[in-house]
Design a protein around this motif. Structure first.
Motif, PDB file in Angstrom:
ATOM      1  N   LYS A  52       0.830  -1.208   0.000  1.00  0.00           N
ATOM      2  CA  LYS A  52       0.000   0.000   0.000  1.00  0.00           C
ATOM      3  C   LYS A  52       0.860   1.253   0.000  1.00  0.00           C
ATOM      4  O   LYS A  52       0.586   2.216  -0.732  1.00  0.00           O
ATOM      5  N   ALA A  53       1.920   1.268   0.816  1.00  0.00           N
ATOM      6  CA  ALA A  53       2.788   2.443   0.892  1.00  0.00           C
ATOM      7  C   ALA A  53       3.497   2.679  -0.440  1.00  0.00           C
ATOM      8  O   ALA A  53       3.617   3.819  -0.918  1.00  0.00           O
ATOM      9  N   ALA A  54       3.956   1.587  -1.062  1.00  0.00           N
ATOM     10  CA  ALA A  54       4.649   1.725  -2.342  1.00  0.00           C
ATOM     11  C   ALA A  54       3.707   2.216  -3.433  1.00  0.00           C
ATOM     12  O   ALA A  54       4.073   3.051  -4.271  1.00  0.00           O
ATOM     13  N   LEU A  55       2.455   1.720  -3.404  1.00  0.00           N
ATOM     14  CA  LEU A  55       1.489   2.160  -4.400  1.00  0.00           C
ATOM     15  C   LEU A  55       1.095   3.617  -4.198  1.00  0.00           C
ATOM     16  O   LEU A  55       0.912   4.363  -5.167  1.00  0.00           O
ATOM     17  N   ASP A  56       0.966   4.024  -2.957  1.00  0.00           N
ATOM     18  CA  ASP A  56       0.686   5.440  -2.675  1.00  0.00           C
ATOM     19  C   ASP A  56       1.804   6.325  -3.213  1.00  0.00           C
ATOM     20  O   ASP A  56       1.567   7.397  -3.782  1.00  0.00           O
ATOM     21  N   LYS A  57       3.035   5.873  -3.027  1.00  0.00           N
ATOM     22  CA  LYS A  57       4.182   6.625  -3.521  1.00  0.00           C
ATOM     23  C   LYS A  57       4.168   6.699  -5.046  1.00  0.00           C
ATOM     24  O   LYS A  57       4.414   7.765  -5.641  1.00  0.00           O
ATOM     25  N   LEU A  58       3.877   5.563  -5.681  1.00  0.00           N
ATOM     26  CA  LEU A  58       3.809   5.539  -7.132  1.00  0.00           C
ATOM     27  C   LEU A  58       2.715   6.474  -7.643  1.00  0.00           C
ATOM     28  O   LEU A  58       2.915   7.229  -8.604  1.00  0.00           O
ATOM     29  N   GLN A  59       1.559   6.420  -6.975  1.00  0.00           N
ATOM     30  CA  GLN A  59       0.451   7.286  -7.376  1.00  0.00           C
ATOM     31  C   GLN A  59       0.853   8.751  -7.274  1.00  0.00           C
ATOM     32  O   GLN A  59       0.587   9.558  -8.176  1.00  0.00           O
TER      33      GLN A  59
END
Length: 453
Positions: free
Chosen positions: A85-92
């Motif tokens: 989730k944290a990595a996807l938030d960063k990517l977003q």
């Protein structure tokens, strides 16, 4: 994905040792560790065989990350994992920043394409990368055998330089004075620091028959810069060269394992046997590799029923072992032996051929330590003509060795004289070829030790 073409291969970058005061090399992220390049054509891929691969899904859970469509989402095995989730938030967030603040107004398609290329580039693997449709097409053309260019084989060495590794006899490059070890500095005024990869280099050097290309080289042996104007001509790539050396001893040079080379090689073996050859010198110097089915077909006809090699990696997300066996049929007698010539440009499929024959007690390796490419890749051609190459397996020789970053150590270490090292193998005087002479001496000793019929 059903319309995508897939294949597996090994690839390499032959190593070189330019002088200390060599020209400034391009940044590593411009070149990476790419491939062997045929300037008269394009890249030469190493060791190929068909397999399937696992594919990241871009459809499914719309709650993870969306680019404007509920059907364009990333999905993961554990979408609730906090790290995911944290990595996807960063990517977003990065995506939104580039989309809204970057100086160029890129389309969503361009941004997503950049993400795809960036994903491959950041895997920190020298043999994993993205190929544009143009690059992929150049690669496929390289296996056709006939090209219009200057007749020079080029490798991107570990210092990121485009180095000449072989020259076509009678070709424009030789006639213009190009030598092995020369390093490209500019092509038609464009410096190498501005050339993204070897496919772009190949495209610049190739051209219409009769046109000129201006190339600036750096010659490491004399520490001089050379400006050469070379007229492009059609180049016919000869992949197999065969001849009798003396009574009982034949010679076959394999320049690359491209399409159809196994048939040419096996025909050459039969013809040499008809001329009285009972032993063979196989010259794999400067051979960066080729198609797996080609080298496996050769070995199948040279070995009894034994294991040739095994590929160990992943397939569809699961561990996979693929054992390659030869059958009992062979075109050579059981007592035929091979003196195999190798050097530090001998890589991948060439190392597989040499190593497999030696492991089964049929060959003696003569020359210099080989490159050391014991891992392989799958290449998937996408629907738009671009392609993805991924490292996904290691190959093991019959005795269980993997040669990644180690190479093959010759049974007899022999170096060429300094004055011979810059000469193409096709033009090298056999009397000056110390490696070839060592091979002939060993095969003579075998024949003299045999009892008379």
């Amino acid at each position: 994905m059903n319309n995508e073409n897939q294949f597996r291969h090994l690839d390499t970058v032959p190593e070189s040792n330019p002088e200390q005061n060599k020209p400034e090399k391009p940044p590593r992220n411009v070149w990476g560790y790419v491939l062997t390049a045929l300037i008269t054509a394009t890249l030469t891929f190493i060791l190929t065989a068909g397999v399937a691969i696992a594919v990241v899904s871009f459809a499914g859970n719309a709650n993870l990350i969306s680019f404007g469509s509920s059907n364009s989402t990333l999905s993961f095995v554990d979408p609730d994992d906090p790290a995911n989730k944290a990595a996807l938030d960063k990517l977003q967030r990065i995506y939104e920043l580039v989309d809204g603040e970057f100086v160029d107004d890129l389309t969503d398609a361009e941004l997503i394409d950049a993400m795809a290329r960036g994903l491959l580039a950041e895997l920190d693997n020298p043999y994993t990368f993205y190929l544009s449709a143009e690059q992929n097409q150049l690669i496929k053309e390289s296996f056709a055998g006939n090209y219009s260019g200057i007749g020079a084989m080029v490798a991107i060495n570990r210092d990121g330089q485009a180095e000449v590794t072989e020259l076509t006899a009678g070709g424009p490059a030789i006639e213009a004075g190009v030598k092995l070890g020369d390093i490209f500095l500019e092509v038609d005024g464009k410096p190498m620091t501005e050339i993204k990869d070897v496919t772009e280099l190949a495209a610049l050097v190739r051209g219409e028959e009769g046109t000129e290309v201006e190339i600036r080289f750096y010659r490491t042996s004399t520490k001089e810069t050379l400006d050469l104007s070379i007229v492009r001509r059609p180049i016919i790539s000869t992949t197999v060269v065969a001849r009798m050396l003396e009574d009982g001893i034949g010679y076959i040079q394999i320049r690359e394992f491209s399409t159809g080379v196994s048939g040419k090689f096996l025909t050459a073996v039969k013809e040499l046997q008809n001329k009285g050859a009972t032993q063979l010198v196989i010259d794999l110097r400067n051979n960066g590799g080729g198609l797996a089915n080609e080298v496996l077909e050769m070995l199948d006809q040279m070995l009894p029923e034994v294991e040739i090699t095994r590929f160990v990696g992943r397939r569809n997300g699961e561990p996979s072992t693929d054992i390659k066996m030869s059958d009992a049929d062979s075109i050579v007698p059981a007592d035929m032996r091979y003196a195999i010539l190798i050097n530090n440009m001998t890589a991948s499929a060439s190392e597989l051929m040499a190593g497999s024959l030696r492991d089964h007690g049929l060959a003696r390796l003569i020359g210099e330590q080989s490159y050391g490419k014991g891992s392989g890749t799958i290449t998937v051609e996408l629907n738009d003509g671009s392609a993805v190459q991924l490292t996904n397996f290691l190959y093991y020789l019959p005795k269980g060795d993997n040669i990644e970053e180690k190479g093959l150590t010759p049974d007899e270490i022999v170096s060429l004289p300094e004055e011979a090292r810059s000469e193409p193998l096709a033009l090298l005087d056999p009397a000056d070829d110390t490696q070839l002479q060592a091979a002939i001496s060993w095969l003579r000793s075998l024949m003299s030790a045999r009892p008379a019929a």
